[in-house]
Write an enzyme that holds these catalytic residues in place. Structure first.
Site, PDB file in Angstrom:
ATOM      1  N   GLN A  31       0.883  -1.279  -0.109  1.00  0.00           N
ATOM      2  CA  GLN A  31      -0.096  -0.052  -0.079  1.00  0.00           C
ATOM      3  C   GLN A  31       0.957   0.972  -0.033  1.00  0.00           C
ATOM      4  OE1 GLN A  31      -2.369  -0.757   3.523  1.00  0.00           O
ATOM      5  NE2 GLN A  31      -0.145  -1.126   4.613  1.00  0.00           N
ATOM      6  N   ASP A  86       0.199   0.012  14.355  1.00  0.00           N
ATOM      7  CA  ASP A  86       0.494   1.016  14.892  1.00  0.00           C
ATOM      8  C   ASP A  86       0.539   0.554  16.358  1.00  0.00           C
ATOM      9  OD1 ASP A  86      -2.299   1.321  16.274  1.00  0.00           O
ATOM     10  OD2 ASP A  86      -2.949   1.878  14.642  1.00  0.00           O
ATOM     11  N   GLU A 106       0.553  -8.587  11.519  1.00  0.00           N
ATOM     12  CA  GLU A 106       0.502  -7.379  10.933  1.00  0.00           C
ATOM     13  C   GLU A 106       1.158  -7.820   9.421  1.00  0.00           C
ATOM     14  OE1 GLU A 106       0.105  -4.305   8.601  1.00  0.00           O
ATOM     15  OE2 GLU A 106      -0.708  -3.776  10.359  1.00  0.00           O
ATOM     16  N   ASP A 138       0.598 -12.626   6.623  1.00  0.00           N
ATOM     17  CA  ASP A 138      -0.905 -12.614   6.209  1.00  0.00           C
ATOM     18  C   ASP A 138      -1.762 -13.066   7.627  1.00  0.00           C
ATOM     19  OD1 ASP A 138      -3.373 -13.908   5.092  1.00  0.00           O
ATOM     20  OD2 ASP A 138      -2.801 -12.885   3.355  1.00  0.00           O
ATOM     21  N   GLY A 139      -2.790 -12.084   7.733  1.00  0.00           N
ATOM     22  CA  GLY A 139      -3.754 -12.472   8.779  1.00  0.00           C
ATOM     23  C   GLY A 139      -4.385 -13.660   8.573  1.00  0.00           C
ATOM     24  N   ASP A 156      -8.365  -5.272  13.778  1.00  0.00           N
ATOM     25  CA  ASP A 156      -7.960  -4.100  13.788  1.00  0.00           C
ATOM     26  C   ASP A 156      -7.408  -3.751  12.485  1.00  0.00           C
ATOM     27  OD1 ASP A 156      -7.022  -1.802  14.301  1.00  0.00           O
ATOM     28  OD2 ASP A 156      -5.613  -1.994  15.858  1.00  0.00           O
ATOM     29  N   SER A 157      -8.452  -3.757  11.215  1.00  0.00           N
ATOM     30  CA  SER A 157      -7.898  -3.838   9.907  1.00  0.00           C
ATOM     31  C   SER A 157      -8.162  -2.310   9.388  1.00  0.00           C
ATOM     32  CB  SER A 157      -8.731  -4.820   8.995  1.00  0.00           C
ATOM     33  OG  SER A 157     -10.157  -4.387   9.125  1.00  0.00           O
ATOM     34  N   ASP A 159      -9.640  -0.428   5.950  1.00  0.00           N
ATOM     35  CA  ASP A 159     -11.290  -0.476   5.319  1.00  0.00           C
ATOM     36  C   ASP A 159     -11.391  -1.676   4.515  1.00  0.00           C
ATOM     37  OD1 ASP A 159     -12.314   2.119   6.597  1.00  0.00           O
ATOM     38  OD2 ASP A 159     -10.669   2.628   5.563  1.00  0.00           O
TER      39      ASP A 159
END
Length: 281
Positions: A31, A86, A106, A138-139, A156-157, A159
């Site tokens: 990203q 974070d 994460e 990868d979650g 806790d992703s 969007d």
């Protein structure tokens, strides 16, 4: 010349923030990542042009996504966080003395690295705590590979677009159920009912198909579109509205309180109509 961040998560509405300084901007494997310092809300984490958190109001999101499920479970010892690079959710989890291990999964290592550097007060060194394990990967795969292991799973992703899209699918909630212990609980941030009612409704229905107890709770988060945000909690046994929250918390919070725990499940009529019936125009 003034520099403004324009966030266009909602196609027909935008939010803008006057930027004081751009601290980092890069393209990661997954990203676009930026951390900017704004006049209104302080430093912000921005992923793919969408604000994820800000120094000024991060505590609302992190406290609510954590303390609601952890006080619902009678003895949470092992907790998994999918996303949350974070570190704010881990920070709140480790306030609970029953927690023996918290795993942060994460996918983007750059998020963890840059947040430690530019937003250190969010994690507050929680990722260095001996009870915390940071797993970069990868979650979805992590959840699939761990069965009957966690008391609480927190999604806790970002969007539901791009790398996080699979975290909002109904089949994934079935895998989460398998990842949880026999009385396990899961929670996810599920967008705003004002602008994205179809996502709120879909996630609620998908959770309800898997978890006998599924509830929606709300929080006021100024950074996010509409300022009114939903979370969906799914539980195998325990009702979050009947959680035995102590009258006096054994740790400091800025938003979450014992009374707010119960009050957050009181929904306005339009949200009740949304989740208990068909979406109307």
């Amino acid at each position: 010349m003034d520099l403004w961040l324009k966030e266009g998560q909602i196609s027909d509405a935008v939010m803008t923030y006057k930027i004081k300084e751009t601290l980092v901007r890069k393209k990661t494997e997954y990203q676009d990542l930026a951390i900017v310092d704004t006049y209104a809300l302080g430093r912000m984490l921005v992923l793919d042009g969408i604000v994820q958190t800000s120094i000024k109001d991060e505590y609302v999101y992190h406290e609510m996504i954590t303390h609601i499920p952890l006080y619902t479970h009678p003895n949470p010892k092992k907790v998994l966080v999918v996303g949350g690079g974070d570190g704010g959710t881990i920070r709140e989890i480790l306030k609970h003395p029953s927690v023996e291990k918290a795993v942060l999964c994460e996918i983007d290592e750059e998020v963890v690295k840059e947040c430690k550097k530019h937003l250190p007060e969010i994690s507050n060194n929680a990722l260095e705590d001996s009870r915390c394990e940071v797993f970069i990967g990868d979650g979805i795969k992590y959840v699939n590979e761990h069965k009957n292991e966690f008391d609480v799973v927190i999604i806790d992703s970002t969007d539901p677009f791009g790398a996080a899209e699979g975290l909002f699918g109904g089949s994934f909630y079935g895998k989460i159920s398998e990842c949880l212990t026999e009385d396990g609980i899961f929670v996810a941030q599920t967008e705003t009912p004002f602008y994205l009612p179809e996502i709120v409704k879909r996630v609620y229905d998908d959770s309800k198909a898997v978890f006998p107890v599924t509830k929606l709770f709300m929080a006021a988060i100024p950074t996010y579109p509409s300022g009114y945000w939903s979370f969906t909690i799914g539980s195998k046994k325990h009702d979050p509205e009947k959680a035995p929250v102590p009258e006096v918390l054994p740790f400091e919070t800025k938003y979450y309180t014992p009374r707010l725990h119960s009050a957050s499940f009181v929904l306005p009529k339009f949200v009740e109509n949304l989740i208990f019936a068909n979406i109307s125009e």
